[in-house]
Design a protein around this motif. Structure first.
Motif, PDB file in Angstrom:
ATOM      1  N   VAL A   1       0.851  -1.192   0.000  1.00  0.00           N
ATOM      2  CA  VAL A   1       0.000   0.000   0.000  1.00  0.00           C
ATOM      3  C   VAL A   1       0.887   1.243   0.000  1.00  0.00           C
ATOM      4  CG1 VAL A   1      -1.755   1.320   1.239  1.00  0.00           C
ATOM      5  CG2 VAL A   1      -1.822  -1.179   1.275  1.00  0.00           C
ATOM      6  N   MET A   2       0.609   2.144  -0.911  1.00  0.00           N
ATOM      7  CA  MET A   2       1.264   3.446  -0.918  1.00  0.00           C
ATOM      8  C   MET A   2       0.233   4.496  -0.530  1.00  0.00           C
ATOM      9  SD  MET A   2       3.282   5.461  -3.991  1.00  0.00           S
ATOM     10  CE  MET A   2       4.685   4.333  -3.916  1.00  0.00           C
ATOM     11  N   ILE A   3       0.577   5.340   0.435  1.00  0.00           N
ATOM     12  CA  ILE A   3      -0.340   6.384   0.902  1.00  0.00           C
ATOM     13  C   ILE A   3       0.288   7.740   0.626  1.00  0.00           C
ATOM     14  CG2 ILE A   3      -1.578   7.319   2.882  1.00  0.00           C
ATOM     15  CD1 ILE A   3      -1.462   4.556   4.157  1.00  0.00           C
ATOM     16  N   ALA A   4      -0.440   8.577  -0.098  1.00  0.00           N
ATOM     17  CA  ALA A   4       0.039   9.912  -0.431  1.00  0.00           C
ATOM     18  C   ALA A   4      -0.477  10.904   0.594  1.00  0.00           C
ATOM     19  CB  ALA A   4      -0.421  10.311  -1.829  1.00  0.00           C
ATOM     20  N   GLY A   5       0.438  11.604   1.277  1.00  0.00           N
ATOM     21  CA  GLY A   5       0.043  12.601   2.258  1.00  0.00           C
ATOM     22  C   GLY A   5       0.774  12.403   3.571  1.00  0.00           C
ATOM     23  N   GLY A   6       0.797  13.465   4.377  1.00  0.00           N
ATOM     24  CA  GLY A   6       1.480  13.392   5.663  1.00  0.00           C
ATOM     25  C   GLY A   6       0.607  13.796   6.826  1.00  0.00           C
ATOM     26  N   GLY A   7      -0.707  13.946   6.601  1.00  0.00           N
ATOM     27  CA  GLY A   7      -1.615  14.388   7.647  1.00  0.00           C
ATOM     28  C   GLY A   7      -2.176  13.243   8.461  1.00  0.00           C
ATOM     29  N   TYR A   8      -3.247  13.549   9.204  1.00  0.00           N
ATOM     30  CA  TYR A   8      -3.772  12.544  10.133  1.00  0.00           C
ATOM     31  C   TYR A   8      -4.398  11.363   9.406  1.00  0.00           C
ATOM     32  CZ  TYR A   8      -8.598  14.278   9.540  1.00  0.00           C
ATOM     33  OH  TYR A   8      -9.830  14.619   9.027  1.00  0.00           O
ATOM     34  N   ILE A   9      -5.066  11.595   8.281  1.00  0.00           N
ATOM     35  CA  ILE A   9      -5.689  10.491   7.562  1.00  0.00           C
ATOM     36  C   ILE A   9      -4.628   9.531   7.035  1.00  0.00           C
ATOM     37  CG2 ILE A   9      -7.095   9.876   5.553  1.00  0.00           C
ATOM     38  CD1 ILE A   9      -8.622  12.478   5.927  1.00  0.00           C
ATOM     39  N   ALA A  10      -3.546  10.073   6.486  1.00  0.00           N
ATOM     40  CA  ALA A  10      -2.467   9.241   5.963  1.00  0.00           C
ATOM     41  C   ALA A  10      -1.849   8.388   7.061  1.00  0.00           C
ATOM     42  CB  ALA A  10      -1.399  10.125   5.309  1.00  0.00           C
ATOM     43  N   ASN A  11      -1.562   8.990   8.203  1.00  0.00           N
ATOM     44  CA  ASN A  11      -0.899   8.254   9.271  1.00  0.00           C
ATOM     45  C   ASN A  11      -1.834   7.260   9.956  1.00  0.00           C
ATOM     46  OD1 ASN A  11       2.044   9.298   9.888  1.00  0.00           O
ATOM     47  ND2 ASN A  11       0.860  11.076   9.224  1.00  0.00           N
ATOM     48  N   GLU A  12      -3.112   7.572  10.011  1.00  0.00           N
ATOM     49  CA  GLU A  12      -4.060   6.617  10.582  1.00  0.00           C
ATOM     50  C   GLU A  12      -4.180   5.371   9.718  1.00  0.00           C
ATOM     51  OE1 GLU A  12      -6.965   9.670  13.071  1.00  0.00           O
ATOM     52  OE2 GLU A  12      -7.483   9.128  11.011  1.00  0.00           O
ATOM     53  N   PHE A  13      -4.352   5.559   8.414  1.00  0.00           N
ATOM     54  CA  PHE A  13      -4.471   4.402   7.543  1.00  0.00           C
ATOM     55  C   PHE A  13      -3.151   3.652   7.405  1.00  0.00           C
ATOM     56  CE2 PHE A  13      -8.517   6.247   5.967  1.00  0.00           C
ATOM     57  CZ  PHE A  13      -9.302   5.107   6.130  1.00  0.00           C
ATOM     58  N   ALA A  14      -2.042   4.355   7.564  1.00  0.00           N
ATOM     59  CA  ALA A  14      -0.745   3.661   7.554  1.00  0.00           C
ATOM     60  C   ALA A  14      -0.681   2.652   8.688  1.00  0.00           C
ATOM     61  CB  ALA A  14       0.388   4.668   7.673  1.00  0.00           C
ATOM     62  N   GLY A  15      -1.106   3.066   9.877  1.00  0.00           N
ATOM     63  CA  GLY A  15      -1.113   2.158  11.020  1.00  0.00           C
ATOM     64  C   GLY A  15      -2.076   0.999  10.822  1.00  0.00           C
ATOM     65  N   ILE A  16      -3.249   1.282  10.265  1.00  0.00           N
ATOM     66  CA  ILE A  16      -4.248   0.238  10.035  1.00  0.00           C
ATOM     67  C   ILE A  16      -3.719  -0.807   9.057  1.00  0.00           C
ATOM     68  CG2 ILE A  16      -6.496  -0.228   8.989  1.00  0.00           C
ATOM     69  CD1 ILE A  16      -7.383   2.547  10.096  1.00  0.00           C
ATOM     70  N   PHE A  17      -3.277  -0.360   7.885  1.00  0.00           N
ATOM     71  CA  PHE A  17      -2.805  -1.299   6.867  1.00  0.00           C
ATOM     72  C   PHE A  17      -1.583  -2.084   7.353  1.00  0.00           C
ATOM     73  CE2 PHE A  17      -5.152   1.327   3.652  1.00  0.00           C
ATOM     74  CZ  PHE A  17      -5.901   0.290   3.108  1.00  0.00           C
ATOM     75  N   HIS A  18      -0.688  -1.414   8.077  1.00  0.00           N
ATOM     76  CA  HIS A  18       0.496  -2.114   8.584  1.00  0.00           C
ATOM     77  C   HIS A  18       0.104  -3.256   9.511  1.00  0.00           C
ATOM     78  CE1 HIS A  18       4.467  -2.877  10.223  1.00  0.00           C
ATOM     79  NE2 HIS A  18       3.936  -2.767  11.435  1.00  0.00           N
ATOM     80  N   GLN A  19      -0.863  -3.013  10.399  1.00  0.00           N
ATOM     81  CA  GLN A  19      -1.287  -4.051  11.332  1.00  0.00           C
ATOM     82  C   GLN A  19      -2.015  -5.191  10.624  1.00  0.00           C
ATOM     83  OE1 GLN A  19       0.507  -3.617  13.707  1.00  0.00           O
ATOM     84  NE2 GLN A  19      -0.534  -2.715  15.462  1.00  0.00           N
ATOM     85  N   PHE A  20      -2.516  -4.915   9.419  1.00  0.00           N
ATOM     86  CA  PHE A  20      -3.148  -5.961   8.626  1.00  0.00           C
ATOM     87  C   PHE A  20      -2.133  -6.646   7.708  1.00  0.00           C
ATOM     88  CE2 PHE A  20      -7.455  -3.549   8.829  1.00  0.00           C
ATOM     89  CZ  PHE A  20      -7.670  -4.056  10.100  1.00  0.00           C
ATOM     90  N   SER A  21      -0.842  -6.482   8.038  1.00  0.00           N
ATOM     91  CA  SER A  21       0.277  -7.170   7.358  1.00  0.00           C
ATOM     92  C   SER A  21       0.558  -6.662   5.954  1.00  0.00           C
ATOM     93  CB  SER A  21       0.031  -8.687   7.329  1.00  0.00           C
ATOM     94  OG  SER A  21      -0.062  -9.195   8.647  1.00  0.00           O
ATOM     95  N   CYS A  22       0.190  -5.430   5.664  1.00  0.00           N
ATOM     96  CA  CYS A  22       0.563  -4.817   4.385  1.00  0.00           C
ATOM     97  C   CYS A  22       1.918  -4.116   4.528  1.00  0.00           C
ATOM     98  CB  CYS A  22      -0.481  -3.791   3.954  1.00  0.00           C
ATOM     99  SG  CYS A  22      -2.164  -4.402   3.868  1.00  0.00           S
ATOM    100  N   HIS A  23       2.673  -4.080   3.444  1.00  0.00           N
ATOM    101  CA  HIS A  23       3.864  -3.224   3.437  1.00  0.00           C
ATOM    102  C   HIS A  23       3.414  -1.814   3.066  1.00  0.00           C
ATOM    103  CE1 HIS A  23       7.970  -1.839   3.020  1.00  0.00           C
ATOM    104  NE2 HIS A  23       7.606  -1.268   1.875  1.00  0.00           N
ATOM    105  N   VAL A  24       3.639  -0.862   3.941  1.00  0.00           N
ATOM    106  CA  VAL A  24       3.106   0.492   3.781  1.00  0.00           C
ATOM    107  C   VAL A  24       4.225   1.482   3.491  1.00  0.00           C
ATOM    108  CG1 VAL A  24       1.836   2.368   4.890  1.00  0.00           C
ATOM    109  CG2 VAL A  24       1.184  -0.009   5.332  1.00  0.00           C
TER     110      VAL A  24
ATOM    111  N   LYS B   1       8.476   0.067  13.283  1.00  0.00           N
ATOM    112  CA  LYS B   1       7.495  -0.966  12.948  1.00  0.00           C
ATOM    113  C   LYS B   1       7.689  -1.485  11.530  1.00  0.00           C
ATOM    114  CE  LYS B   1       3.756   0.770  15.950  1.00  0.00           C
ATOM    115  NZ  LYS B   1       3.521  -0.421  16.769  1.00  0.00           N
ATOM    116  N   GLY B   2       8.332  -0.690  10.673  1.00  0.00           N
ATOM    117  CA  GLY B   2       8.554  -1.112   9.299  1.00  0.00           C
ATOM    118  C   GLY B   2       7.808  -0.304   8.261  1.00  0.00           C
ATOM    119  N   ILE B   3       7.127   0.758   8.678  1.00  0.00           N
ATOM    120  CA  ILE B   3       6.471   1.648   7.719  1.00  0.00           C
ATOM    121  C   ILE B   3       7.543   2.502   7.045  1.00  0.00           C
ATOM    122  CG2 ILE B   3       4.842   3.558   7.454  1.00  0.00           C
ATOM    123  CD1 ILE B   3       3.292   2.418   9.837  1.00  0.00           C
TER     124      ILE B   3
END
Length: 449
Positions: A172-195, A223-225
């Protein structure tokens, strides 16, 4: 004779702000109607903070199940099933939508399940061609995720579509550095995606305290993000099997299975007809309003994200309440925008209220900072090295606590109560005089010396 209208109030947009304004105005005795072209509940309930928080809860089990072994629980092999979580979240959203509709029905607010546009200072036209008149029109249409003008940008998705993914991607690639980007980064990472988070600037969470946002960055990297800063998008190409190839300025192409745009939100004013009736629009086509939510057309008001003041659901609700009380309740009310609590439901979460240290440096004659950098008890026994950070900003001379910033487990839950103290202007001495509640993480707030 006074001119009569079909309604005292017509609201366009049945999100949190619009629903609050409608039901309060109706409770004050107004004849109210509301139009919603999608689903009652708006962004927060249907495709925003509520379903996202449920995903956050689901994601936390990844670490909780791992930590449980250190607490004596014999747990076998665990497997995450995305469709189960997705479908349960969508079912909860549907339940909440019904509750919001019931609120409108119980207050006798007439609901039109179709798009509405403004065709006059006191006139609204529905998608089926019906024209209705209203003494007052309230715009509460919210905002939508922005998509940059980049070749191939349409191959990406936004937060609107995340909740409907058929399967969980590996990359998963997430464009942005705000709260939405960082929230979904944590979610996808915990679901075993490479973020991978890609930011065109050089920092994340620009409006948060520097120490706190740097701590999140350090933890996320551990964590590996992956993060790529100062990396504007050039092109996105879609290949076989739906795989994407992303070209960033000055870097080799990167492959990903999913691209999520989280680069901001723009007000929903396109096609509403506001400019045709003289409503003045500002940056990002937001409706410009005064302290009483009134636009340049006296009979037209606006609240919430469509005004692009503070894009937070509780703020929209407060604005809706103030609007209805002022116009229909005989209780003139204005929203106080000082010391609004904020949270980022990242892993771990961030919570903040008041001035950051950078803002204190610019605005105050003098200030002091107090910090507590500690490892939560649960993390110690779990063998997890992740540390929490709490920070107080105190104004010299008055001893008032003017800022409070936290990163750590349950930080938003703790901050809500602590924000009352900051809003009330309590002093550091009053924090110190409060006896600690032990053993808790929150006790650190009254132990900083």
């Amino acid at each position: 004779m006074a001119k009569t209208y079909d309604y005292d109030l017509f609201v366009i947009g049945a999100g949190s702000g619009g629903v609050r304004a409608s039901r309060v105005a109706a409770a004050h005795g107004a004849r109210v109607a509301i139009a919603e072209e999608y689903r009652v509940g708006g962004t927060c309930v249907i495709r925003g903070c509520v379903p996202k928080k449920l995903l956050v809860f689901g994601a936390h089990f990844a670490e909780d199940l791992m930590d449980a072994r250190r607490f004596g629980w014999k747990i076998g092999t665990c497997k995450f099933d995305w469709p189960t979580l997705r479908d349960n979240v969508l079912a909860e959203v549907e339940r909440l939508e019904g509750i919001y509709q019931d609120i409108l029905d119980r207050h006798e607010v007439e609901t039109f399940a179709q798009r509405a546009t403004v065709t006059g200072a006191n006139e609204v036209t529905l998608a089926d061609g019906t024209k209705v008149s209203a003494a007052t029109i309230l715009i509460a249409t919210g905002a939508h995720p922005a998509i940059p003008d980049v070749p191939g940008a349409g191959h990406g998705i936004t937060s609107n579509e995340v909740f409907h993914l058929e399967s969980m991607p590996k990359r998963v690639m997430i464009a942005g550095g705000g709260y939405i980007a960082n929230e979904f980064a944590g979610i996808f990472h915990q679901f075993s995606c490479h973020v991978t988070i890609v930011n065109r600037g050089d920092i994340i969470l620009r409006h948060y305290d520097e120490q706190v946002r740097d701590r999140l960055l350090q933890i996320s990297l551990t964590k590996g993000i992956e993060f790529k800063f100062n990396a504007p998008f050039e092109t996105i190409e879609k290949g076989k099997g739906g795989k994407l190839t992303v070209k960033l300025a000055g870097q080799d192409p990167i492959g990903t299975d999913l691209l999520l745009w989280a680069v901001g939100r723009d007000p929903n004013t396109a096609g509403l007809g506001l400019d045709k009736v003289g409503v003045e629009l500002g940056k990002n086509k937001a409706v410009l309003v005064d302290e009483d939510n009134q636009s340049s057309v006296p009979s037209i008001y606006a609240i919430g994200d469509v005004t692009d003041r503070v894009q937070l659901t509780p703020v929209a609700i407060r604005e809706g309440q103030a609007f209805a009380d002022t116009l229909f309740g005989g209780k003139p009310t204005r929203v106080d925008y000082a010391n609004i609590p904020h949270a980022v439901f990242s892993h771990p979460p961030i919570a903040s209220v008041g001035l950051t240290e950078g803002e204190a440096r610019e605005k105050l004659g003098g200030y002091k900072t107090f910090t507590s950098d500690f490892r939560p008890m649960k993390n110690v026994l779990a063998g997890r090295n992740e540390r929490s950070l709490y920070k107080l900003i105190v104004e010299e001379g008055t001893d008032r606590v003017v800022g409070l910033h936290m990163i750590g487990p349950d930080a938003p839950e703790i901050l809500q109560a602590a924000a009352i103290a900051v809003k009330a202007g309590l002093t550091k001495a009053q924090f110190d005089d409060t006896i600690a509640l032990h053993p808790t993480m929150a006790e650190e707030l009254v132990l900083m010396r």
